[in-house]
Write an enzyme that holds these catalytic residues in place. Sequence first.
Site, PDB file in Angstrom:
ATOM      1  CE1 TYR A 102       0.946   0.858   4.400  1.00 18.52           C
ATOM      2  CE2 TYR A 102       0.568  -1.507   4.341  1.00 18.52           C
ATOM      3  CZ  TYR A 102       1.078  -0.395   4.980  1.00 18.52           C
ATOM      4  OH  TYR A 102       1.723  -0.532   6.173  1.00 18.52           O
ATOM      5  N   GLY A 103       2.148   1.168   0.181  1.00 18.98           N
ATOM      6  CA  GLY A 103       2.955   2.378   0.341  1.00 18.98           C
ATOM      7  C   GLY A 103       4.162   2.427  -0.556  1.00 18.98           C
ATOM      8  CB  THR A 104       7.748   2.961   0.262  1.00 16.69           C
ATOM      9  OG1 THR A 104       7.879   1.869   1.175  1.00 16.69           O
ATOM     10  CG2 THR A 104       7.507   4.261   1.024  1.00 16.69           C
ATOM     11  CD  GLU A 126       7.362  -3.161   4.684  1.00 12.71           C
ATOM     12  OE1 GLU A 126       7.098  -2.404   5.637  1.00 12.71           O
ATOM     13  OE2 GLU A 126       7.331  -2.776   3.515  1.00 12.71           O
TER      14      GLU A 126
END
Length: 113
Positions: free
Chosen positions: A6-8, A69
């Site tokens: 969902y991000g980087t 992560e």
Amino acid sequence: MRIAVYGTLRKGKPLHGYLRESKFLGEDRIEGYDLYVDVLPYAVKGNGELKVEVYTVDEETFERINRIEVNAGYIPVDVNTKFGRAILWEWVHEPGGEKIESRDFDDVEFKGW
């Protein structure tokens, strides 16, 4: 193995190179998550629908991303996508920064680290 990002790690974002040899399955929205951004994006349990990209990855790619992560404080969780079950990295700590009402990281001007 499938992952939902969902991000980087999404297309056009700084860490997308980790997925260069992975198969893009498509986009989806995952119920039950809100998105916050304070330099980094944080998916936290909430009431919204988080926009994600879903990929099929090999074990080596998964392990590399998972290490990054988890070391940053996220935990891997199973989520349902229209492509089947996938791993999403959830932030279980108090989120900082701004809540993104659209729950789409494309709507954020990423200022980098």
